[in-house]
Design a protein around this motif. Sequence first.
Motif, short mmCIF file in Angstrom:
data_model
loop_
_atom_site.label_atom_id
_atom_site.label_comp_id
_atom_site.label_asym_id
_atom_site.label_seq_id
_atom_site.Cartn_x
_atom_site.Cartn_y
_atom_site.Cartn_z
N ALA A 216 11.93 14.56 -3.63
CA ALA A 216 10.51 14.73 -3.35
C ALA A 216 9.65 14.30 -4.52
N ARG A 217 10.10 14.60 -5.71
CA ARG A 217 9.35 14.26 -6.91
C ARG A 217 9.24 12.75 -7.08
N SER A 218 10.28 12.03 -6.72
CA SER A 218 10.33 10.59 -6.98
C SER A 218 9.73 9.75 -5.86
N LEU A 219 9.65 10.29 -4.65
CA LEU A 219 9.16 9.49 -3.52
C LEU A 219 7.66 9.22 -3.63
N ARG A 220 7.31 7.99 -3.32
CA ARG A 220 5.90 7.64 -3.21
C ARG A 220 5.30 8.24 -1.93
N VAL A 221 4.01 8.33 -1.91
CA VAL A 221 3.33 8.71 -0.68
C VAL A 221 3.71 7.71 0.41
N HIS A 222 4.08 8.23 1.56
CA HIS A 222 4.55 7.43 2.69
C HIS A 222 5.92 6.80 2.42
N GLY A 223 6.57 7.18 1.33
CA GLY A 223 7.94 6.76 1.12
C GLY A 223 8.84 7.38 2.16
N GLY A 260 13.04 10.89 7.29
CA GLY A 260 11.90 11.66 6.79
C GLY A 260 10.93 10.78 6.02
N SER A 261 9.82 11.37 5.69
CA SER A 261 8.80 10.67 4.90
C SER A 261 8.04 11.67 4.07
N MET A 262 7.40 11.17 3.03
CA MET A 262 6.61 12.00 2.15
C MET A 262 5.14 11.81 2.49
N GLN A 263 4.48 12.89 2.88
CA GLN A 263 3.07 12.87 3.22
C GLN A 263 2.34 13.82 2.28
N ARG A 264 1.62 13.28 1.35
CA ARG A 264 0.86 14.09 0.41
C ARG A 264 -0.21 13.22 -0.23
N ILE A 265 -1.11 13.86 -0.94
CA ILE A 265 -2.11 13.10 -1.69
C ILE A 265 -1.43 12.49 -2.90
N GLY A 266 -1.50 11.19 -3.02
CA GLY A 266 -0.78 10.51 -4.09
C GLY A 266 -1.63 10.27 -5.32
N ASP A 267 -0.94 9.98 -6.41
CA ASP A 267 -1.62 9.58 -7.62
C ASP A 267 -2.14 8.16 -7.45
#
Length: 666
Positions: A216-223, A260-267
């Motif tokens: 989770a820490r390494s995945l980009r947003v929408h990764g 799965g995918s990572m959905q969060r506010i990205g840097d």
Amino acid sequence: MDNSSGPLSVYKGSQMSQPHKTAEIDYAQVSFDADGTPESSGFGDIYFHRAQGIAESSYVFLEQNRLRDRFYTWATHRPFVIAETGFGTGLNCLLAAALFLDVAPANARLHIVSVEAYPLTPSDLQHALAIASALAPQLQPLVQQLLSAYPPPIRGTHRIHLHDRVTLDLMLGDVLDCFPEWSQDNRNSVDAWFLDGFAPQKNPQMWQPQLYRAIARSLRVHGTLATFTATGHVRRGLQNVGMQMHKVPGFGSKRDMLVGSMQRIGDPEPDTELTHIAIIGNGIAGANLAWSLRHFPGDMTIIGEQEPASGASGNPQGAVYPLLQANWTPTSAFYSSAFVYARQRYLSLTPEYSHFQGLIDYVSNTKQYPRLRKMKNIAGYPKALFTARTAAQLAQHTKVPIGLAGGHHPLAGWIEPAATVNALLQCTIRFRQQQGRVTHTCFQHQVTRVSRAGQQWAIEYEHHPALTVSHVVIANGERVPELLPQTTIPIRPVRGQITRVRASHSSLSGLSQVLCRGGYVVPALDGAVCIGATFDKSRADAKLLDTDHDKNIEMLHEQFGISCTRTDVIDGRASVRATTPDHLPVAGALQQGDDASGCWQPLPNIYLLSGLGARGLTSAPLAAELIASRILQQPAPIARHLQESLCPMRFAKRAQVKGLSPFSVR
């Protein structure tokens, strides 16, 4: 990639020890059934099925991560990054690389990071991939490159270039040791995860919350992420770290798998423009930097006070071998990986100037035998890297009658440094010309000052107009303090002189391996043997001295029992090395410290590579890759704790921890 150092972090003394005491990684125990399917004896699970392995890997990891469409539309300067657990036979990585080269734009790059606790032996890997290549011929060039660069079983990260546009970082070690640390240095950097490895019921120790947090820490947003398993605790574990997970039909008879995918506010993405980079220095450091930065999208200017390889890199011959300590320390870890990478680079780019027939490092006397035993029994270096040998065993490799034990480095050897430097520079210029990129060479240009100019850097010359660039790497050896007078980096000049003597003595004429013992002897080149080198901290000039020729001749007699006279001397060469107190190079971003907070932050887009010392031919390629990786926004080729060990500001940080002024280290 996370380029900031954050709160003060220092590795010193016992804190520099790694959690593992040995260098060597155990090979996997693999068997092949009648159909050629490889199976792990240790885990009781197969790597891939001969009949369906390629189709299954393609479906699970390539299709479910939507790689074809994402590769096809990839249009950024940074590489597409894939991270994988369980390298195994490398099949997933090779299939992804082949797809990328088939559909991605011609200037796009792919970076794969994979971990393996129990790597296959070279012969087992060759056997397994021969099966895969027969079924998928497009993999053959990539397989050949992987096999030729496959590293010895040494713990740590090993960078392999499968293609000029495809880089593989193969981390040998336990996944829970490797990826949590790696993810701290590579937050929001991975575009797709291959969560592979043996099934949870076969290998439960891998499928742990520490791994899920690292993902989770390494995945980009929408990764994205894909895994062959649909086990409930894996799905819940990934959901608990913020990933959106769902089931899709599995491959073949397997009912379900997870994506799965990572959905969060990205840097926000870094907005640095890569318009023009200057490399100050045209020795072994500058030449390796130029090649590692060949994909820099803007202009490149290589600056040298004299012609290339005029300084410490200009000797006709030089040994390439790792600096190994009695224990497995960060120094041992860095130089082990650096040696493997340097050897790979020289043999692939400058084979005509590379001679790796082995090296013998004798003990000085019998009092050093305990250290030799520690290197064998405690550090645990693999035989491909180092083997402790008796005097009788070493006598089989050379006619030189020393009568002492020592260490045999079967993969080590020597290169022709001056020729190598020039060849690397020419390779870079040709490559960039073919890519339509501009490369300037400014030799005979003395840089007098490097200073900030708004958002850029100004490089001032003596007798020439100033140059303004977006990025600068200072790699001018012992001259670094002249350009950075306010920094707290203890670069120490040390003068050394080599002597070339006629290879008339029978022990010298038949020499095939480099010999080291309080000095070194390199096999003959064009009828001359290179011996040396003196080590003089009191002088910083390159004047050739007859007295130093005498010292080298005396060393040859005292350490190796070979007698020469001044009449045997052909010529010699003196130069000044840049050294550091801890024998490690300085490589990384220049940083600025805040005394109040104890934090250090990088100065924007200025880097340093120096302090290569006596092992510069070994350390320069990997140190250059470290800096280039930061500039080109790709994962680093060494672990985070090793980056700290090379950090240019490490001496100032240690002084600060002791309550001393950072300037006390100069």
